[in-house]
Design an enzyme around this catalytic site. Structure first.
Site: not given
Ligand code: NAD
Ligand code: ZN
Length: 248
Positions: A102-103, A125, A133, A155, A193-194
Site C-alpha cells: 500500500n502507498v 511500492h 526528485c 538539480c 492482497t490478491s
Molecule cells: P488487489 O486490488 O489486487 O487485491 C485486493 C485484495 O483485497 C483482494 O484479494 C480482495 O479480495 C481483498 N479485500 C477486499 N476487501 C478486503 C477486506 N476488507 N479485508 C481483507 N481483504 C480484502 O490489491 P493488492 O494485492 O494490494 O495489489 C494491488 C496494487 O495496488 C498494490 O501494489 C498497491 O500498491 C496498489 N494499491 C494500493 C492502495 C493503497 O495504498 N491503499 C489501494 C489500491 C491499490
Molecule cells: Zn534533483
C-alpha cells in the site's frame, strides 16, 4: 467466522519467533480506499492507468503532478480502520517485519495513535507520503504542499511522490528486507492482497519454501489461497481484532 481457524492462527502467531506481514490494498478497504481490482477498483478508473504510468511524468508532467496531488490529498482524508489498529497491537510486542504494497500511511497512523512504535514499515511500492526528485533521486524530508509548484533544490528536477509507477522497478531496500524476512519468518500474515502483483507476490512462496506457515485473511479466494496453511475468509477489519483479543 470460524473460531477454530482464528484460534489456530492465534496459536501460530503466539509461537512464532519471527512474523512477516504481507499486506495489500484490502487492509485499507474498510477505511474507504478502493482496492485495485474490486468492483469499484482503481483499475476501472482510466486516470489511474494514464497517470500512474511512468510515461505520464515524461509526456504530460503538469497533468500527472496535479493528479498525484489530488490522490495524496484524497488519501490523506482517510482514517485507519480496526484492522490497522489490531495489526499495530499484534506487531508492536513481537519480532515482526511489515511489508506492505500500500502507498497510504494508515498503518503508520494506527501505530502512532495506539502510542506504539515500529522501527520500519516497508513499502514495497513506495508511499504517496514521501517524495523525491525524478531526476537525481534526492529524497525530500517533507513532501511539498503542492507538487505542481515544487522543484529539486539540487538539480531543478521535478518533485514526484516516491511511489512505484507502472513501468518502473520496485525500490530495492524494502524488497530486500521482505526477502530477508521471508527466509527467517515462522509465520506470514497475508492480509488483503490478491497476490498477483509481481515481483512482490513472490515473497509468500519464498517464505513458505523456507518453512513458514501462511495465514491468509481475505473475504475472497486469491492466488495465494492454495499455498496458505490457514485460510480465514473474512475482512481484516473484523478478523484481526478477533485474533488480537485471543492473543491478549
Ligand atoms: P488487489 O486490488 O489486487 O487485491 C485486493 C485484495 O483485497 C483482494 O484479494 C480482495 O479480495 C481483498 N479485500 C477486499 N476487501 C478486503 C477486506 N476488507 N479485508 C481483507 N481483504 C480484502 O490489491 P493488492 O494485492 O494490494 O495489489 C494491488 C496494487 O495496488 C498494490 O501494489 C498497491 O500498491 C496498489 N494499491 C494500493 C492502495 C493503497 O495504498 N491503499 C489501494 C489500491 C491499490
Ligand atoms: Zn534533483
Amino acid at each position: 467466522m470460524d473460531k477454530r481457524k482464528l484460534k489456530r492462527a492465534a496459536e501460530l502467531i503466539d509461537r512464532a519467533g519471527h512474523i512477516l506481514v504481507f499486506a495489500g490494498s484490502g487492509l485499507s478497504a474498510e477505511s474507504g480506499i478502493p482496492t485495485f481490482r474490486g468492483e469499484d477498483g482503481m483499475y476501472s478508473n482510466p486516470d489511474v492507468l494514464r497517470y500512474a504510468h511512468a510515461d505520464a511524468l515524461r509526456e504530460e508532467p503538469e497533468a500527472a503532478l496535479a493528479w498525484f496531488q489530488k490522490m495524496r490529498d484524497m488519501i490523506d482524508d482517510y482514517e485507519p480502520n480496526p484492522g490497522h489498529y489490531a495489526l499495530a497491537r499484534i506487531c508492536a510486542e513481537r519480532d515482526c517485519t511489515i511489508a506492505t504494497q500500500n502507498v497510504d500511511r494508515l498503518l503508520e497512523s494506527a501505530f502512532l495513535r495506539e502510542g506504539l512504535t515500529k522501527e520500519g514499515i516497508w513499502h514495497l511500492h513506495g508511499s504517496l507520503f514521501r517524495s523525491r526528485c525524478d531526476v537525481c533521486d534526492e529524497p525530500l524530508e517533507e513532501p511539498p504542499t503542492d507538487y505542481t509548484a515544487a522543484e529539486c533544490d539540487e538539480c531543478g528536477g521535478i518533485i514526484r511522490p516516491d511511489v512505484t509507477l507502472f513501468g518502473e522497478m520496485l525500490p530495492e531496500a524494502p524488497y530486500l528486507r521482505a526477502q530477508g524476512a521471508a527466509h527467517v519468518a515462522d509465520v506470514v500474515l497475508l492480509l488483503g492482497t490478491s497476490g498477483i502483483v509481481y515481483p512482490a507476490a513472490t515473497i509468500p512462496g519464498l517464505a513458505r519454501s523456507h518453512g513458514a506457515k501462511l495465514i491468509e485473511i481475505n473475504p475472497n479466494p486469491t492466488e495465494l489461497s492454495e499455498i496458505a496453511d490457514v485460510v480465514i475468509r473474512g475482512k481484516t477489519g473484523e478478523v484481526l481484532p478477533e485474533i488480537d483479543r485471543l492473543l491478549a
